[in-house]
Scaffold this motif. Structure first.
Motif, mmCIF file in Angstrom:
data_model
loop_
_atom_site.group_PDB
_atom_site.id
_atom_site.type_symbol
_atom_site.label_atom_id
_atom_site.label_comp_id
_atom_site.label_asym_id
_atom_site.label_seq_id
_atom_site.Cartn_x
_atom_site.Cartn_y
_atom_site.Cartn_z
ATOM 1 N N TRP A 1 9.305 5.611 -1.978
ATOM 2 C CA TRP A 1 10.531 4.945 -1.544
ATOM 3 C C TRP A 1 10.317 3.439 -1.418
ATOM 4 C CZ3 TRP A 1 14.959 7.558 -1.466
ATOM 5 C CH2 TRP A 1 14.951 8.939 -1.242
ATOM 6 N N LEU A 2 11.381 2.687 -1.727
ATOM 7 C CA LEU A 2 11.412 1.247 -1.491
ATOM 8 C C LEU A 2 12.590 0.915 -0.585
ATOM 9 C CD1 LEU A 2 10.570 -0.141 -5.038
ATOM 10 C CD2 LEU A 2 9.009 0.190 -3.109
ATOM 11 N N ALA A 3 12.656 -0.323 -0.140
ATOM 12 C CA ALA A 3 13.634 -0.719 0.871
ATOM 13 C C ALA A 3 15.078 -0.572 0.411
ATOM 14 C CB ALA A 3 13.372 -2.153 1.301
ATOM 15 N N ASP A 4 15.335 -0.668 -0.888
ATOM 16 C CA ASP A 4 16.719 -0.560 -1.373
ATOM 17 C C ASP A 4 17.151 0.879 -1.589
ATOM 18 O OD1 ASP A 4 15.115 -0.046 -3.568
ATOM 19 O OD2 ASP A 4 16.421 -1.107 -4.971
ATOM 20 N N GLY A 5 16.281 1.847 -1.276
ATOM 21 C CA GLY A 5 16.606 3.253 -1.470
ATOM 22 C C GLY A 5 16.223 3.798 -2.828
ATOM 23 N N SER A 6 15.593 2.974 -3.643
ATOM 24 C CA SER A 6 15.118 3.458 -4.942
ATOM 25 C C SER A 6 13.724 4.058 -4.796
ATOM 26 C CB SER A 6 15.091 2.319 -5.970
ATOM 27 O OG SER A 6 14.133 1.333 -5.609
ATOM 28 N N VAL A 7 13.299 4.795 -5.822
ATOM 29 C CA VAL A 7 11.958 5.371 -5.873
ATOM 30 C C VAL A 7 11.299 4.892 -7.162
ATOM 31 C CG1 VAL A 7 10.619 7.500 -6.097
ATOM 32 C CG2 VAL A 7 12.506 7.377 -4.457
ATOM 33 N N ARG A 8 10.122 4.291 -7.042
ATOM 34 C CA ARG A 8 9.433 3.713 -8.192
ATOM 35 C C ARG A 8 7.935 3.916 -8.035
ATOM 36 N NH1 ARG A 8 13.482 -0.544 -10.132
ATOM 37 N NH2 ARG A 8 15.102 -0.501 -8.525
ATOM 38 N N PHE A 9 7.198 3.621 -9.127
ATOM 39 C CA PHE A 9 5.741 3.616 -9.042
ATOM 40 C C PHE A 9 5.180 2.681 -10.110
ATOM 41 C CE2 PHE A 9 6.885 7.065 -11.843
ATOM 42 C CZ PHE A 9 5.914 7.104 -12.845
ATOM 43 N N PRO A 10 4.053 2.007 -9.808
ATOM 44 C CA PRO A 10 3.483 1.003 -10.710
ATOM 45 C C PRO A 10 2.331 1.562 -11.541
ATOM 46 C CG PRO A 10 2.554 0.727 -8.533
ATOM 47 C CD PRO A 10 3.441 1.952 -8.472
ATOM 48 N N PHE B 1 0.846 -1.190 0.000
ATOM 49 C CA PHE B 1 0.000 0.000 0.000
ATOM 50 C C PHE B 1 0.887 1.248 0.000
ATOM 51 C CE2 PHE B 1 0.641 -1.222 4.412
ATOM 52 C CZ PHE B 1 0.904 -0.023 5.068
ATOM 53 N N PHE B 2 0.301 2.365 -0.439
ATOM 54 C CA PHE B 2 1.042 3.607 -0.588
ATOM 55 C C PHE B 2 0.700 4.572 0.541
ATOM 56 C CE2 PHE B 2 1.450 7.956 -2.343
ATOM 57 C CZ PHE B 2 2.809 7.938 -2.663
ATOM 58 N N VAL B 3 1.718 5.241 1.066
ATOM 59 C CA VAL B 3 1.535 6.299 2.055
ATOM 60 C C VAL B 3 2.011 7.608 1.424
ATOM 61 C CG1 VAL B 3 2.187 7.186 4.332
ATOM 62 C CG2 VAL B 3 1.874 4.718 3.985
ATOM 63 N N PRO B 4 1.147 8.571 1.214
ATOM 64 C CA PRO B 4 1.552 9.819 0.564
ATOM 65 C C PRO B 4 2.365 10.707 1.512
ATOM 66 C CG PRO B 4 -0.745 9.935 1.220
ATOM 67 C CD PRO B 4 -0.301 8.545 1.527
ATOM 68 N N GLY B 5 3.030 11.679 0.923
ATOM 69 C CA GLY B 5 3.794 12.643 1.708
ATOM 70 C C GLY B 5 5.042 13.067 0.979
ATOM 71 N N GLY C 1 6.509 9.873 -1.434
ATOM 72 C CA GLY C 1 5.780 9.052 -0.496
ATOM 73 C C GLY C 1 6.528 7.738 -0.303
ATOM 74 N N THR C 2 5.797 6.720 0.126
ATOM 75 C CA THR C 2 6.459 5.420 0.351
ATOM 76 C C THR C 2 5.488 4.270 0.060
ATOM 77 O OG1 THR C 2 7.682 4.064 1.925
ATOM 78 C CG2 THR C 2 5.874 5.372 2.808
ATOM 79 N N TYR C 3 6.049 3.178 -0.413
ATOM 80 C CA TYR C 3 5.293 1.939 -0.597
ATOM 81 C C TYR C 3 5.657 0.989 0.538
ATOM 82 C CZ TYR C 3 3.883 3.571 -5.178
ATOM 83 O OH TYR C 3 3.330 4.319 -6.192
ATOM 84 N N CYS C 4 4.646 0.536 1.255
ATOM 85 C CA CYS C 4 4.829 -0.327 2.417
ATOM 86 C C CYS C 4 4.314 -1.725 2.101
ATOM 87 C CB CYS C 4 4.073 0.222 3.625
ATOM 88 S SG CYS C 4 4.481 1.921 4.078
ATOM 89 N N TYR C 5 4.876 -2.695 2.823
ATOM 90 C CA TYR C 5 4.443 -4.085 2.661
ATOM 91 C C TYR C 5 4.043 -4.637 4.018
ATOM 92 C CZ TYR C 5 4.554 -9.121 1.938
ATOM 93 O OH TYR C 5 4.229 -10.444 1.909
ATOM 94 N N ALA C 6 2.838 -5.214 4.097
ATOM 95 C CA ALA C 6 2.339 -5.829 5.312
ATOM 96 C C ALA C 6 2.019 -7.292 5.029
ATOM 97 C CB ALA C 6 1.088 -5.112 5.817
ATOM 98 N N ALA D 1 8.432 -1.630 1.331
ATOM 99 C CA ALA D 1 8.302 -2.682 0.321
ATOM 100 C C ALA D 1 9.624 -2.865 -0.425
ATOM 101 C CB ALA D 1 7.191 -2.333 -0.659
ATOM 102 N N LYS D 2 9.886 -4.093 -0.817
ATOM 103 C CA LYS D 2 11.035 -4.400 -1.667
ATOM 104 C C LYS D 2 10.624 -4.265 -3.130
ATOM 105 C CE LYS D 2 12.951 -7.568 1.762
ATOM 106 N NZ LYS D 2 13.421 -8.950 2.032
#
Length: 341
Positions: free
Chosen positions: A295-304, A251-255, A334-339, A274-275
């Motif tokens: 943001w993703l866990a490896d420090g990259s920034v992406r979007f789907p 899921f995405f968290v804006p900011g 923002g950031t993409y999180c994984y649960a 998220a990875k």
């Protein structure tokens, strides 16, 4: 089977085999004059997803007077098979990394099918069911194929940084494994076009080209360009990783967050950053579609993107877009999180 065949004697006979055994070859067994006990499978390729339970069929048409059935997995790029399970028709013993996830189905007295629970990425590959019966040994081969997605990967330092073993580790860190050639080929048929060469699980280096161009290997026909097998220690390329369906969700968290703030935002929601593999799996299997870089866990920034549209990545095809590796203290995404649940 005669009752005098006892399990301890079977195990003492088989124990010296160890966990890994070298195989004679991966082709069809040579014909022999005796009866054929194993029924040919209806389907030689079995499809599944990560986390599922899958059955690899192996059925006897008629049982010989005494026999053992041995299941093994052919390791890609290596002249060996990994022993999984041995049964004498009444009792079975498991070996190797599958452990308790592998068992016999035992649907009926002629059933020697293998059941694998909680299918993992590394379970994909070629399996052998071998009936051992003196001079009348037989075997059949089955392929377990996972539904998934291939993604190219390079670290923040830039292209061509990985030897084979580093590429393998990098994919594992991004919730994936090195892709096989069939997986890369299927990804190419589905639209993957990438000019950087990357390692595959078999130890070869290739890259997929849909639109031939001078800056991408010349103007030959489209296809999978190959550098062939390379030195796994010395040569350096990118990686082609493969991942499959998620058991959790993204899921995405804006900011406008820094990388550290993004990590904290996920933690406050009971999740982790998220990875890259998580994001690709969510795009592929859940249809995740957002124009927001995260943001993703490896420090990259992406979007789907599943539905391409103006001012949303600028490309006509679906995919996961990348902004590369911005400065981690830059509060811009923002950031993409994984649960897990």
């Amino acid at each position: 089977m005669p009752n005098q065949l006892i399990l301890p004697a079977l195990w003492s006979l088989l124990f010296p085999l160890g966990i890994a055994i070298y195989h004679k070859g991966t082709g069809n067994p040579a014909p022999h004059p005796g009866p054929h006990y194993l029924l040919p499978p209806i389907h030689e390729v079995i499809h599944s997803r990560r986390g599922a339970t899958v059955t690899l069929p192996c059925v006897l048409g008629t049982p010989p007077p005494s026999y053992k059935v041995r299941w093994s997995k052919v390791e890609p790029g290596e002249l060996r098979e990994t022993l999984i399970l041995i049964t004498n028709g009444h009792h079975a013993r498991g070996y190797g990394p599958l452990g308790d996830r592998a068992r016999m189905r035992k649907g009926h007295k002629l059933d020697a099918s293998l059941v694998i629970t909680s299918v993992a990425l590394e379970d994909e590959g070629r399996y052998r069911c071998e009936l051992i019966n003196g001079l009348e040994d037989e075997s059949l081969a089955l392929t377990l194929r996972l539904e998934g997605v291939v993604f190219p990967y390079q670290p923040s330092q830039g292209r061509y940084q990985f030897n084979y073993y580093e590429a393998k580790q990098a994919c594992a860190e991004q919730d994936g494994r090195l892709a096989t050639y069939p997986q890369l080929y299927q990804a190419w048929t589905e639209g993957l076009d990438w000019c950087n060469a990357g390692w595959l699980l078999e130890g070869s280096v290739r890259y997929p080209v849909l639109t031939a161009r001078a800056s991408c290997g010349g103007r030959g026909p489209p296809g999978i360009r190959s550098y062939g097998p390379r030195n796994k220690q010395r040569d350096r390329y990118d990686a082609f990783c493969f991942t499959s369906a998620l058991q959790g969700h993204v899921f995405f968290v804006p900011g406008r967050l820094t990388l550290a703030e993004a990590r904290g935002a996920c933690a406050r929601r009971g999740a982790v950053l998220a990875k890259v593999g998580h994001l690709y799996a969510a795009w592929k299997f859940s249809g995740l579609d957002r124009c927001d870089g995260g943001w993703l866990a490896d420090g990259s920034v992406r979007f789907p993107i599943t539905t391409p549209r103006p001012r949303c990545g600028g490309l006509p095809d679906p995919g996961v877009r990348s902004f590369g590796f911005p400065l981690p203290d830059q509060p811009a995404y923002g950031t993409y999180c994984y649960a897990e649940t």
